[in-house]
Design an enzyme around this catalytic site. Structure first.
Site, PDB file in Angstrom:
ATOM      1  N   HIS A   1       0.802  -1.230   0.000  1.00 56.83           N
ATOM      2  CA  HIS A   1       0.000   0.000   0.000  1.00 56.83           C
ATOM      3  C   HIS A   1       0.832   1.276   0.000  1.00 56.83           C
ATOM      4  O   HIS A   1       0.277   2.371   0.025  1.00 56.83           O
ATOM      5  CB  HIS A   1      -0.953   0.038   1.200  1.00 56.83           C
ATOM      6  CG  HIS A   1      -0.251   0.149   2.525  1.00 56.83           C
ATOM      7  ND1 HIS A   1       0.247  -0.939   3.186  1.00 56.83           N
ATOM      8  CD2 HIS A   1       0.059   1.215   3.295  1.00 56.83           C
ATOM      9  CE1 HIS A   1       0.811  -0.550   4.323  1.00 56.83           C
ATOM     10  NE2 HIS A   1       0.726   0.754   4.404  1.00 56.83           N
TER      11      HIS A   1
HETATM   12  C1  UD1 Z   1      -2.308   5.213   5.806  1.00 57.94           C
HETATM   13  C2  UD1 Z   1      -1.047   5.837   6.404  1.00 57.94           C
HETATM   14  C3  UD1 Z   1       0.108   4.861   6.261  1.00 57.94           C
HETATM   15  C4  UD1 Z   1      -0.242   3.500   6.821  1.00 57.94           C
HETATM   16  C5  UD1 Z   1      -1.533   2.998   6.212  1.00 57.94           C
HETATM   17  C6  UD1 Z   1      -1.917   1.715   6.886  1.00 57.94           C
HETATM   18  C7  UD1 Z   1      -0.672   8.280   6.263  1.00 57.94           C
HETATM   19  C8  UD1 Z   1       0.029   9.337   5.520  1.00 57.94           C
HETATM   20  N1  UD1 Z   1      -0.657   7.047   5.690  1.00 57.94           N
HETATM   21  O1  UD1 Z   1      -2.103   5.055   4.417  1.00 57.94           O
HETATM   22  O2  UD1 Z   1       1.235   5.364   6.956  1.00 57.94           O
HETATM   23  O3  UD1 Z   1       0.811   2.608   6.530  1.00 57.94           O
HETATM   24  O4  UD1 Z   1      -2.566   3.977   6.429  1.00 57.94           O
HETATM   25  O5  UD1 Z   1      -2.873   0.997   6.184  1.00 57.94           O
HETATM   26  O6  UD1 Z   1      -1.212   8.524   7.314  1.00 57.94           O
HETATM   27  N2  UD1 Z   1      -9.583   4.094   1.970  1.00 57.94           N
HETATM   28  C9  UD1 Z   1     -10.761   3.428   1.958  1.00 57.94           C
HETATM   29  N3  UD1 Z   1     -11.271   3.014   3.160  1.00 57.94           N
HETATM   30  C10 UD1 Z   1     -10.677   3.265   4.354  1.00 57.94           C
HETATM   31  C11 UD1 Z   1      -9.472   3.975   4.337  1.00 57.94           C
HETATM   32  C12 UD1 Z   1      -8.928   4.384   3.148  1.00 57.94           C
HETATM   33  O7  UD1 Z   1     -11.343   3.167   0.904  1.00 57.94           O
HETATM   34  O8  UD1 Z   1     -11.214   2.868   5.410  1.00 57.94           O
HETATM   35  C13 UD1 Z   1      -8.984   4.496   0.657  1.00 57.94           C
HETATM   36  C14 UD1 Z   1      -9.386   5.891   0.195  1.00 57.94           C
HETATM   37  O9  UD1 Z   1      -9.481   5.883  -1.179  1.00 57.94           O
HETATM   38  C15 UD1 Z   1      -8.178   6.723   0.609  1.00 57.94           C
HETATM   39  C16 UD1 Z   1      -7.022   5.762   0.426  1.00 57.94           C
HETATM   40  O10 UD1 Z   1      -7.558   4.488   0.781  1.00 57.94           O
HETATM   41  O11 UD1 Z   1      -8.043   7.871  -0.166  1.00 57.94           O
HETATM   42  C17 UD1 Z   1      -5.821   6.074   1.274  1.00 57.94           C
HETATM   43  O12 UD1 Z   1      -6.156   6.198   2.668  1.00 57.94           O
HETATM   44  P1  UD1 Z   1      -5.208   7.078   3.643  1.00 57.94           P
HETATM   45  O13 UD1 Z   1      -5.622   6.877   5.051  1.00 57.94           O
HETATM   46  O14 UD1 Z   1      -5.094   8.466   3.148  1.00 57.94           O
HETATM   47  O15 UD1 Z   1      -3.796   6.458   3.406  1.00 57.94           O
HETATM   48  P2  UD1 Z   1      -3.319   4.948   3.432  1.00 57.94           P
HETATM   49  O16 UD1 Z   1      -2.738   4.604   2.116  1.00 57.94           O
HETATM   50  O17 UD1 Z   1      -4.410   4.093   3.977  1.00 57.94           O
HETATM   51  N1  UDP Z   2      -3.209  -6.352   8.868  1.00 58.87           N
HETATM   52  C1  UDP Z   2      -4.458  -6.964   9.052  1.00 58.87           C
HETATM   53  N2  UDP Z   2      -5.212  -7.282   7.960  1.00 58.87           N
HETATM   54  C2  UDP Z   2      -4.789  -7.047   6.693  1.00 58.87           C
HETATM   55  C3  UDP Z   2      -3.508  -6.449   6.505  1.00 58.87           C
HETATM   56  C4  UDP Z   2      -2.761  -6.101   7.608  1.00 58.87           C
HETATM   57  O1  UDP Z   2      -4.857  -7.218  10.197  1.00 58.87           O
HETATM   58  O2  UDP Z   2      -5.546  -7.351   5.745  1.00 58.87           O
HETATM   59  C5  UDP Z   2      -2.444  -5.945  10.052  1.00 58.87           C
HETATM   60  C6  UDP Z   2      -1.036  -6.467  10.151  1.00 58.87           C
HETATM   61  O3  UDP Z   2      -1.008  -7.710  10.801  1.00 58.87           O
HETATM   62  C7  UDP Z   2      -0.349  -5.404  10.997  1.00 58.87           C
HETATM   63  C8  UDP Z   2      -1.056  -4.133  10.579  1.00 58.87           C
HETATM   64  O4  UDP Z   2      -2.284  -4.545   9.976  1.00 58.87           O
HETATM   65  O5  UDP Z   2      -0.570  -5.649  12.374  1.00 58.87           O
HETATM   66  C9  UDP Z   2      -0.210  -3.329   9.631  1.00 58.87           C
HETATM   67  O6  UDP Z   2      -0.966  -2.364   9.006  1.00 58.87           O
HETATM   68  P1  UDP Z   2      -0.604  -1.762   7.590  1.00 58.87           P
HETATM   69  O7  UDP Z   2       0.228  -2.686   6.821  1.00 58.87           O
HETATM   70  O8  UDP Z   2      -1.893  -1.295   7.015  1.00 58.87           O
HETATM   71  O9  UDP Z   2       0.221  -0.458   8.002  1.00 58.87           O
HETATM   72  P2  UDP Z   2       1.761  -0.145   8.299  1.00 58.87           P
HETATM   73  O10 UDP Z   2       2.223  -1.060   9.371  1.00 58.87           O
HETATM   74  O11 UDP Z   2       2.509  -0.289   7.017  1.00 58.87           O
HETATM   75  O12 UDP Z   2       1.729   1.286   8.719  1.00 58.87           O
END
Ligand code: UD1
Ligand code: UDP
Length: 366
Positions: A208
């Site tokens: 992601h």
């Molecule tokens: C965010 C965090 C990242 C973290 C990740 C974990 C920041 C800058 N990024 O990235 O550090 O590793 O979460 O997963 O804070 N969306 C949905 N449903 C949701 C949430 C998001 O559809 O419940 C979609 C939307 O299109 C949104 C996109 O995902 O625009 C990105 O979501 P966002 O929270 O901005 O960033 P992540 O890529 O999830």
């Molecule tokens: N995780 C989960 N379900 C998923 C993918 C990830 O429970 O489908 C958990 C994973 O085990 C870890 C956390 O989500 O504990 C990590 O989140 P993510 O990779 O979204 O974010 P990051 O750690 O890169 O910020």
């Protein structure tokens, strides 16, 4: 008088860092009152609610319902809503975790209102300032009063940035507390069987990071590499909503969905996901947390990134940084057993929340 602690939860990787601390503070209700504040950065049921259920967190006391947006929109939205909340009822401490936009937003609000601020998982550095999380880490650590670190490298980073030694407390890795909290339920889950993969070797894929998924050429190259790998090892690709959107926008979804040997699934809850990882041969990821969980479980982790803010997963664990062009060779090495085994890092022992609470008792004088 009881001290009030705001626990800021926002996005998927925050919930497994908040949960053990919530439970530890809830057991200390004679002097501590934990208040769960969800900023609403992640809001889909399988990106948020599922984790509250799995980790037995109560419904948030407050939900700011900020949702998605650009960095500025999201950070500013959280700041405006969280400032209102703090002005209505000032907490004694604001506790932020990890490195998402809400971490920095709530930290800034706390310090502008002269509230005490603690950062859990402080001191991690990738040294890549094109990564939004690196900016969030640097800025949050610069203003925190108390910095709880997971490992020695984090202490070193903070000291090198001039953080006073008395503000740094090494508490260990809180993610391991969450795993240990639900270890039995993970063991009972049998997620691979649910996906029809019982007894089969398979790899788990999660991606992601904007650097991997936001540019068509890069994502197309990764998709091509995954399709090649899938010819020798079945892959379960657990697709993050950002990545699903990009695969669709770039027209890559049909290719990966049709690839023999790749099973596409929606994001799944913590217990199901850890069950899947635990039963896998290897993991291909760009997640921060997953690099740590695979080291804890001694499962090969192939991280599709140029840098990691978690170098201990390389020096003591099963993690290796891999470029897409090397993925097939690396998967072959991991399947042949030609891969480092984990030496579980110090303080990855399931007792980090207890050390955080002890640190809070000390600063609160209780
Ligand atoms: C965010 C965090 C990242 C973290 C990740 C974990 C920041 C800058 N990024 O990235 O550090 O590793 O979460 O997963 O804070 N969306 C949905 N449903 C949701 C949430 C998001 O559809 O419940 C979609 C939307 O299109 C949104 C996109 O995902 O625009 C990105 O979501 P966002 O929270 O901005 O960033 P992540 O890529 O999830
Ligand atoms: N995780 C989960 N379900 C998923 C993918 C990830 O429970 O489908 C958990 C994973 O085990 C870890 C956390 O989500 O504990 C990590 O989140 P993510 O990779 O979204 O974010 P990051 O750690 O890169 O910020």
């Amino acid at each position: 008088m009881r001290k009030t602690f705001h626990l800021i939860a926002a996005a998927r990787p925050n919930f497994m860092k908040i949960a053990p601390l919530y439970h530890a503070l809830n057991a200390a209700r004679d002097w501590a009152e934990p208040v769960v504040v969800h900023t609403g950065q992640h809001y889909d049921a399988n990106m948020s609610d599922a984790f509250f259920a799995d980790l037995r967190l109560p419904a948030p006391d407050h939900n700011l319902e900020i949702g998605s947006g650009s960095h500025a929109e999201q950070t500013a939205g959280v700041m405006i809503a969280y400032e209102r909340l703090c002005l209505a009822a000032r907490p004694d401490w604001v506790i932020v975790v990890g490195d998402v936009n809400s971490t920095l937003a709530c930290g800034l609000v706390a310090k502008k209102l002269c509230l005490n601020l603690a950062h859990l998982e402080a001191g991690l550095r990738s040294r890549d300032r094109t990564m939004p999380e690196e900016i969030n880490r640097l800025a949050t650590d610069a203003i925190s009063d108390l910095l709880w670190t997971p490992s020695e490298d984090a202490d070193d980073n903070l000291r090198a940035e001039g953080v006073a030694a008395e503000r740094i407390v090494r508490v260990g890795n809180i993610m391991i507390d969450s795993y240990e909290l639900v270890r039995d339920r993970i063991a009972e889950q049998a997620m691979a069987a649910k996906l029809g993969l019982a007894g089969q070797g398979f790899g788990v894929v999660t991606l992601h990071r904007p650097s991997n998924v936001d540019h068509r050429e890069t994502l197309a190259q990764i998709v091509a590499s995954l399709c090649t790998v899938a010819a020798t090892l079945r892959l379960v690709f657990v697709v993050h909503p950002r990545t699903r959107k990009r695969l669709e926008d770039f027209g890559l979804m049909p290719q990966i969905a049709a690839a023999a040997g790749i099973t596409i699934v929606e994001p799944i809850g913590y217990i199901e996901f850890m069950s899947l990882v635990q039963e896998s041969q290897l993991v291909i990821t760009d997640s921060g947390g997953v690099q740590e969980e695979t080291t804890y479980l001694d499962i090969p982790c192939l991280t599709l990134r140029d840098t990691t803010e978690r170098p201990i997963t390389i020096s003591q664990g099963t993690n290796r940084l891999v470029i897409p062009a090397d993925l097939e060779r690396s998967v072959g090495a991991a399947l042949d057993g030609d891969w480092p085994r984990s030496r579980c890092p110090a303080l990855w022992d399931g007792h980090t929340a207890g050390r955080v609470v002890a640190s809070l008792r000390q600063v609160c004088g209780v």
